[in-house]
Design a protein around this motif. Structure first.
Motif, mmCIF file in Angstrom:
data_model
loop_
_atom_site.group_PDB
_atom_site.id
_atom_site.type_symbol
_atom_site.label_atom_id
_atom_site.label_comp_id
_atom_site.label_asym_id
_atom_site.label_seq_id
_atom_site.Cartn_x
_atom_site.Cartn_y
_atom_site.Cartn_z
ATOM 1 N N TRP A 1 0.850 -1.188 0.000
ATOM 2 C CA TRP A 1 0.000 0.000 0.000
ATOM 3 C C TRP A 1 0.890 1.243 0.000
ATOM 4 C CZ3 TRP A 1 -5.288 0.164 -0.362
ATOM 5 C CH2 TRP A 1 -5.961 -1.048 -0.208
ATOM 6 N N TRP B 1 -4.543 5.929 1.217
ATOM 7 C CA TRP B 1 -3.625 4.922 0.699
ATOM 8 C C TRP B 1 -4.235 4.262 -0.534
ATOM 9 C CZ3 TRP B 1 0.939 3.551 3.539
ATOM 10 C CH2 TRP B 1 1.033 4.114 4.815
ATOM 11 N N TYR C 1 -3.521 0.852 -3.513
ATOM 12 C CA TYR C 1 -2.788 -0.365 -3.869
ATOM 13 C C TYR C 1 -2.559 -0.328 -5.378
ATOM 14 C CZ TYR C 1 -1.841 -5.442 -4.070
ATOM 15 O OH TYR C 1 -1.280 -6.684 -4.261
#
Length: 521
Positions: free
Chosen positions: A80, A189, A191
Motif C-alpha cells: 500500500w 492509501w 494499492y
C-alpha cells in the motif's frame, strides 16, 4: 522561527529522531545506567554515555548472505502506498500525483461518500484526469472532451456519441483503471494493482497501522513535501540520528550535552557516539533501539519511533512518523507527523502553516547536500555503496540496516510500477531545487490559505499607504491643519509601506524560497 526543543533524560543518548518545532518535550523518567567516571563538560555538568555507545573497533559493514542462501525478494507492487493526508485533499476537485513511477488521480465520489484513486489518464486520448473536474452528477469528468466516469472507473457519458447510436461508452476500452484505496491514519492509501482480482486486497493486507494517530487522546497533523532526490537517499537520511546536530545546526535547541568517556575535545555541535541496536530484520523491515528510544521501519514507506520508551497509560508520549514515498528516479515525497498526548492546547491554537514553516526549514537545511550526495552515489554505482562509504560506528546502525535491506531484498532498486528510465534528472538552480511552493505549499491547504491571506494583506497595506498619502494631499489645508497631524499621517503611510515590504519578504522566504548556507549557521 525557533525550532522545537528536545528535552531528554540526563542519562540517555541523543534521540533517534528530532522533535519538530513548537512541541513541548514530555517529562520522561530516566533509565539508570551503570555509573562511570566522567569528565566535566565545558558547558556544564557532565553526562555519561551508556557503555554500549562507546565506539567499537569492529566497523559496521554489510554482511553477505551465507553461501547458497537465497534472500526473499520484496514485492513492490504488493504494498500500500500513501497518496496524501486527507486534510490536504479538497473533495471538490481531483488531485494528481506520481507514486512509484505511475501517475494517479484521487477524487471524492459523492455518491459513495468515499475517495477514489484512478490511473491519471483518460482512455480516450490519455489526457490527465487530474486536470478535470467533478460534474454536477458527482462523476469525474475529463475536461479535454467531457468523458465522465463513475467511482468504479466505468465510463458513463461520451458527449460525442449519438444518443440513438451504439452504447460505445459501455465498451471495456472506455473504462479507466481504478485502484483499491482506503483512508487510514488520516492518510489516503492506494494499492498499485487494478483489476477485479485485487478488489478485495484489504481483506488480505492493510496499510501499516499506527494506533496513536487515531487515538482520541493524541493530536496529529501531517506535513507533505516533495524532495529532489530518490527514495533510498530520503529513507537513510530520515533514519540517521547522528546528522541532526550538524546538518540542522541551531534548529533543535535544548539537545542535551553528553560525555564520551576518554574524549577531551568536544565540538560546538555536540556530536557523540550513539548506541543504535538493530533488531528483527526481515524482508518486511526491521526494528531498532537506542537507550529508551525505539524505531521501526515497515517496508517500504513507514518509519516511526519515539525518543522515549513505548506508550504507557497516563504518561506523556510523543512519536515521530515519517512516510517515505518513492515517486520516480531522483524524486521522492515525505509526509511527517508527530502524534502526542500532551500540549494539546498548543495544537489547538497553532495553525498548521506556522508549524510547517519550522519543519520546512529543517527539510531545507540538508536538501542540497542530499541531492548532490545522490549523484555521488550514482557516479560510484549504487551497487557499490558498501565499498564507497565508511561507516565504522554504531551511530550509523539504522542507515546500514536500511542499505542491507535495500540490497538483500530489492537488489538496490525500487520496483517501479511502470517502465522507468533509471536516470537522475539534471540538477537545477538552487532556487528551483529548494522551491517550497510547488513542493509543499500548493499541496497543503493550510499553507495555501495562509499565503492567499498574506498576499491580500500585502496589497491592502500598499493601498492603505497610497490612500493615506492621497488624504494628506487633499486635506492638507482643511482637515490636517497642524504639523503634528500631518506628521502622524505621513508616519502611518510609511508604516503601511514598510509593513507591506516586510510582509513581501516574509512571503518570499517562507512560502517560496530561502537559501540555507551552512557556513554561517
Amino acid at each position: 522561527m525557533d525550532p522545537l526543543r528536545l528535552l531528554l533524560p540526563r542519562v540517555q543518548a541523543q534521540p533517534l529522531l528530532p522533535l519538530p518545532a513548537g512541541v513541548p518535550a514530555p517529562s520522561v523518567r530516566p533509565r539508570l545506567v551503570p555509573r562511570r567516571r566522567a569528565r566535566r563538560h565545558r558547558n556544564g555538568a557532565a553526562r555519561m554515555l551508556p557503555a554500549s555507545a562507546v565506539a567499537s573497533e569492529s566497523p559496521w559493514t554489510e554482511q553477505d548472505p551465507a553461501s547458497g542462501e537465497k534472500e526473499e525478494r520484496f514485492d513492490w507492487l504488493d504494498q500500500w502506498y500513501p497518496f496524501a493526508p486527507v486534510e490536504d485533499l479538497d473533495p471538490g476537485a481531483p488531485h494528481g500525483k506520481m507514486v512509484l513511477g505511475i501517475r494517479v488521480v484521487a477524487w471524492y465520489d459523492r455518491g459513495a461518500g468515499e475517495w477514489r484513486v484512478f490511473e491519471d489518464a483518460c482512455p480516450h486520448r490519455l489526457a490527465p484526469l487530474s486536470e478535470g473536474r467533478i460534474d454536477d452528477k458527482g462523476r469525474l469528468q475529463c475536461v479535454y472532451h467531457g468523458w465522465c466516469f463513475d467511482g468504479r472507473g466505468a465510463c458513463k457519458f461520451i458527449p460525442q456519441a449519438p444518443a440513438l447510436g451504439p452504447p460505445v461508452h459501455t465498451n471495456s476500452k472506455a473504462c479507466v483503471a481504478s485502484y483499491p484505496c482506503v483512508v487510514q491514519n488520516k492518510l489516503l492509501w492506494f494499492y498499485p494493482r487494478a483489476g477485479p482480482e485485487h478488489s478485495d486486497v484489504l481483506q488480505r493486507k492493510r496499510p501499516p497501522f499506527i494506533p496513536e494517530i487515531d487515538d482520541p487522546s493524541f493530536v496529529t497533523s501531517f506535513l507533505i513535501r516533495d524532495m529532489p532526490f530518490g527514495y533510498d537517499v530520503l529513507a537513510e537520511n530520515l533514519m540517521d540520528p547522528s546528522h541532526v546536530p550538524y546538518a540542522h545546526k541551531g534548529l533543535f535547541r535544548g539537545l542535551p550535552r553528553l560525555v564520551d568517556p576518554g574524549r577531551y575535545e568536544y565540538d560546538e555541535e555536540g556530536g557523540v557516539p550513539m548506541a543504535v541496536q538493530v533488531e528483527e530484520s526481515s524482508v518486511n523491515g526491521y526494528a531498532s533501539s537506542q537507550g529508551p528510544g525505539y524505531s521501526k521501519f515497515v517496508a517500504p514507506c513507514t518509519y516511526y519511533g519515539s525518543p522515549a520508551s513505548k506508550k504507557s497509560e497516563n504518561k506523556p508520549h510523543l512519536m515521530i512518523v515519517f512516510i517515505i514515498v518513492p515517486v520516480a528516479p531522483g524524486r521522492s515525497r515525505v509526509m511527517w507527523a508527530y502524534p502526542r498526548n500532551f500540549g494539546l492546547w498548543l495544537h489547538k491554537i497553532t495553525p498548521r502553516w506556522f508549524d510547517h514553516i519550522g519543519v520546512n526549514v529543517v527539510l531545507d537545511s540538508d536538501m542540497y547536500l542530499l541531492h548532490l550526495e545522490e549523484r555521488n552515489f550514482a557516479k560510484a554505482g549504487i551497487e557499490n555503496w558498501q565499498k564507497s562509504v565508511y561507516v565504522p560506528t554504531t551511530s550509523d546502525g539504522t542507515v546500514v540496516a536500511f542499505r542491507n535491506w535495500f540490497r538483500k531484498h530489492c537488489g538496490f532498486q525500487v520496483g517501479w510500477a511502470a517502465p522507468t528510465v533509471d536516470q537522475l534528472p539534471p540538477t537545477p538552480t538552487k532556487d528551483k531545487l529548494m522551491d517550497r511552493y510547488w513542493s509543499h505549499v500548493a499541496q497543503c491547504t493550510s499553507c495555501s490559505a495562509a499565503l492567499k491571506a498574506m498576499k491580500a494583506l500585502e496589497v491592502a497595506l500598499q493601498v492603505a499607504s497610497i490612500a493615506v498619502v492621497g488624504l494628506l494631499a487633499v486635506a492638507k489645508g482643511t482637515l490636517l491643519t497642524s504639523v503634528a497631524q500631518r506628521a502622524a499621517v505621513v508616519s502611518a503611510a510609511v508604516l503601511c509601506f514598510v509593513a507591506s515590504r516586510w510582509l513581501a519578504d516574509f512571503i518570499q522566504k517562507k512560502f517560496y524560497f530561502e537559501d540555507y548556507v551552512h557556513a554561517y549557521k
